[in-house]
Design an enzyme around this catalytic site. Structure first.
Site, PDB file in Angstrom:
ATOM      1  N   ASP A  29      69.061  20.469 114.093  1.00  9.97           N
ATOM      2  CA  ASP A  29      68.447  21.281 115.286  1.00  9.97           C
ATOM      3  C   ASP A  29      67.879  19.987 116.437  1.00  9.97           C
ATOM      4  OD1 ASP A  29      69.537  23.430 114.424  1.00  9.97           O
ATOM      5  OD2 ASP A  29      67.277  23.842 113.182  1.00  9.97           O
ATOM      6  N   TYR A  48      67.553  16.505 102.132  1.00  7.66           N
ATOM      7  CA  TYR A  48      66.261  16.473 103.690  1.00  7.66           C
ATOM      8  C   TYR A  48      65.295  15.398 103.433  1.00  7.66           C
ATOM      9  CZ  TYR A  48      70.273  18.784 106.718  1.00  7.66           C
ATOM     10  OH  TYR A  48      71.044  19.070 107.644  1.00  7.66           O
TER      11      TYR A  48
END
Length: 246
Positions: A51, A109
């Site tokens: 994003d 992540y």
């Protein structure tokens, strides 16, 4: 011939990886660089999308090219041509059916929280000054292993066939005044990590209990879960493939 590209980028000034018609993206920037230096139209396929504002310490993309070329020389030229916030680490020849998105077996992540105000990392971590109960956050993180469906943490109106993911690891650690959340899975839903972190922060603030956390996941309802933490603290740190040694 198909090639994998191993790269990294600081996502601060990009609207994510994926091409967007009226905004700067990492994919568009990379496509332009490869097209100019290889003197033909190149369109890269990324291992996934990040994003707006999200960083990648390790990202993969692939492209096809018929003519032979000097890989070290192209890497050198790319890193001279690309802006300072994108770097190419390697270009790897792979088999013709290899696919950076579909063949990835594990993605990792990290989310970084600064517990003190650091003016040199404003865009690389989220400054959060309230005290957090990290032990409780780690207890809640362990509950993620009890579930496969993570619809409650997914962006709504997303075009996926399943909300199922397999979590391999999920934990918090404290490091030099920072909190780092690490999570690995076979796949992730859109906004999933940021929503998980926001919900775990609510655990750390004692706004919700471990039983509440379980009920949220059982509900499969995004409205029940916590807030989505800011994008600039999130990093894609590793993508793994069975046929690539890293």
């Amino acid at each position: 011939m198909r090639y994998f590209i191993k790269l990294a980028y600081n996502g601060t000034y990009y609207h994510g990886w994926q091409y967007q018609p009226n905004a700067a993206s990492v994919q568009e920037t990379m496509n332009k660089a490869f097209s100019v230096l290889l003197n033909t139209e190149i369109s890269l396929m990324g291992a996934g999308r990040t994003d707006t504002g999200v960083h990648a310490k390790e990202m993969f993309a692939h492209f096809d090219f018929e003519k032979p070329f000097d890989i070290p020389n192209l890497i050198h030229k790319l890193n001279s041509y690309l802006p300072k916030d994108i770097v190419v680490y390697g270009i790897i020849p792979v088999h013709d059916e290899a696919h950076t998105r579909f063949d990835a077996t594990k993605r990792t992540y990290e989310y970084r929280i600064n517990t003190f105000k650091d003016v040199f990392s404003q865009e690389q971590s989220w400054y959060f000054h309230q005290n957090l109960d990290v032990d409780s956050m780690n207890e809640a993180a362990k509950l993620l292993f009890n579930f496969n469906n993570f619809q409650c943490f997914s962006k709504v109106n997303t075009d996926v066939n399943t909300f199922d993911c397999t979590i391999f690891e999920a934990y918090w650690k404290q490091q030099n005044g920072s909190l780092i959340f690490t999570i690995s899975a076979n796949r992730f839903l859109r906004n999933m990590v940021r929503a998980i972190v926001g919900t775990l922060v609510n655990i750390g603030l004692h706004k919700i209990t471990l039983d509440d956390f379980t009920a949220i996941m059982e509900s499969k309802n995004r409205d029940k879960a916590g807030f989505s933490v800011p994008a600039h603290g999130l990093y894609l740190t590793k993508i793994e493939y069975d046929y690539i040694t890293q």
